[in-house]
Motif scaffolding. Structure first.
Motif, mmCIF file in Angstrom:
data_model
loop_
_atom_site.group_PDB
_atom_site.id
_atom_site.type_symbol
_atom_site.label_atom_id
_atom_site.label_comp_id
_atom_site.label_asym_id
_atom_site.label_seq_id
_atom_site.Cartn_x
_atom_site.Cartn_y
_atom_site.Cartn_z
ATOM 1 N N PRO A 282 81.186 -12.052 2.332
ATOM 2 C CA PRO A 282 81.329 -10.619 2.599
ATOM 3 C C PRO A 282 80.052 -9.826 2.327
ATOM 4 O O PRO A 282 79.792 -8.827 2.988
ATOM 5 N N SER A 283 79.231 -10.274 1.381
ATOM 6 C CA SER A 283 78.002 -9.523 1.102
ATOM 7 C C SER A 283 77.048 -9.571 2.288
ATOM 8 O O SER A 283 76.243 -8.653 2.473
ATOM 9 N N TYR A 284 77.125 -10.617 3.102
ATOM 10 C CA TYR A 284 76.256 -10.678 4.286
ATOM 11 C C TYR A 284 76.671 -9.633 5.310
ATOM 12 O O TYR A 284 75.852 -9.187 6.105
ATOM 13 N N GLU A 285 77.929 -9.251 5.266
ATOM 14 C CA GLU A 285 78.416 -8.182 6.149
ATOM 15 C C GLU A 285 77.608 -6.902 5.909
ATOM 16 O O GLU A 285 77.234 -6.210 6.853
ATOM 17 N N GLU A 286 77.324 -6.636 4.637
ATOM 18 C CA GLU A 286 76.560 -5.438 4.278
ATOM 19 C C GLU A 286 75.121 -5.495 4.789
ATOM 20 O O GLU A 286 74.496 -4.465 4.998
ATOM 21 N N ASP A 287 74.596 -6.706 4.981
ATOM 22 C CA ASP A 287 73.204 -6.893 5.380
ATOM 23 C C ASP A 287 73.045 -7.263 6.849
ATOM 24 O O ASP A 287 71.950 -7.651 7.274
ATOM 25 N N LEU A 288 74.104 -7.150 7.633
ATOM 26 C CA LEU A 288 74.026 -7.569 9.029
ATOM 27 C C LEU A 288 72.913 -6.873 9.800
ATOM 28 O O LEU A 288 72.243 -7.497 10.628
ATOM 29 N N SER A 289 72.677 -5.600 9.533
ATOM 30 C CA SER A 289 71.612 -4.898 10.263
ATOM 31 C C SER A 289 70.250 -5.510 9.955
ATOM 32 O O SER A 289 69.384 -5.582 10.830
ATOM 33 N N GLU A 290 70.051 -5.980 8.727
ATOM 34 C CA GLU A 290 68.785 -6.641 8.361
ATOM 35 C C GLU A 290 68.654 -7.997 9.052
ATOM 36 O O GLU A 290 67.567 -8.367 9.487
ATOM 37 N N PHE A 291 69.753 -8.723 9.161
ATOM 38 C CA PHE A 291 69.715 -9.991 9.896
ATOM 39 C C PHE A 291 69.424 -9.730 11.373
ATOM 40 O O PHE A 291 68.603 -10.422 11.979
ATOM 41 N N GLU A 292 70.085 -8.738 11.943
ATOM 42 C CA GLU A 292 69.875 -8.406 13.354
ATOM 43 C C GLU A 292 68.439 -7.964 13.609
ATOM 44 O O GLU A 292 67.847 -8.333 14.621
ATOM 45 N N ARG A 293 67.877 -7.197 12.698
ATOM 46 C CA ARG A 293 66.488 -6.747 12.844
ATOM 47 C C ARG A 293 65.540 -7.938 12.891
ATOM 48 O O ARG A 293 64.492 -7.892 13.540
ATOM 49 N N ARG A 294 65.918 -9.014 12.253
ATOM 50 C CA ARG A 294 65.105 -10.231 12.225
ATOM 51 C C ARG A 294 65.525 -11.224 13.312
ATOM 52 O O ARG A 294 65.129 -12.380 13.295
ATOM 53 N N ASP A 295 66.352 -10.767 14.252
ATOM 54 C CA ASP A 295 66.824 -11.587 15.368
ATOM 55 C C ASP A 295 67.536 -12.838 14.871
ATOM 56 O O ASP A 295 67.319 -13.937 15.369
#
Length: 116
Positions: A2-15
């Motif tokens: 669930p904590s990765y849910e909070e960081d999804l925009s950061e993952f997406e920014r890094r493709d």
């Protein structure tokens, strides 16, 4: 997870695409995700043949049939660029995952500008 849910925009920014995988059956994964309030990334089942992918990555616990808690960052060429295997009760540090993704992007950028 669930904590990765909070960081999804950061993952997406890094493709990057976040995926969860376990040896649980699909319906178990679905019930777990629902109990967490839902997730925006796929949860995959490595149930049959049981733990096949986990065994290939060296993270299947033979005695229990469960997976180690592990993070793999795989680049677009399929090369494993980062591995973090740790205690099942610990949350992997997201900053190290982001650093690994940044290194991949830097490497891709350097290769794109290299003479042919």
């Amino acid at each position: 997870m669930p904590s990765y849910e909070e960081d999804l925009s950061e993952f997406e920014r890094r493709d990057a695409q976040v995926l969860g995988i376990s040896t649980d059956q699909v319906f178990t994964n679905e019930a777990w995700a629902k109990s967490m309030g839902g997730l925006s990334f796929p949860l995959l089942s490595d149930h049959w043949p049981h733990g096949y992918v986990a065994a290939l990555y060296g993270v299947l616990r033979g005695e229990s049939g469960q997976c180690e808690r592990a993070i793999f960052v795989v680049d677009k060429q399929g090369k494993v660029a980062y591995v973090d295997i740790h205690d099942i009760g610990e949350q992997p540090p997201t900053d190290r995952i982001m650093q690994a993704l940044d290194r991949i992007q830097q490497g891709a950028g350097a290769g794109a500008n290299a003479p042919h």
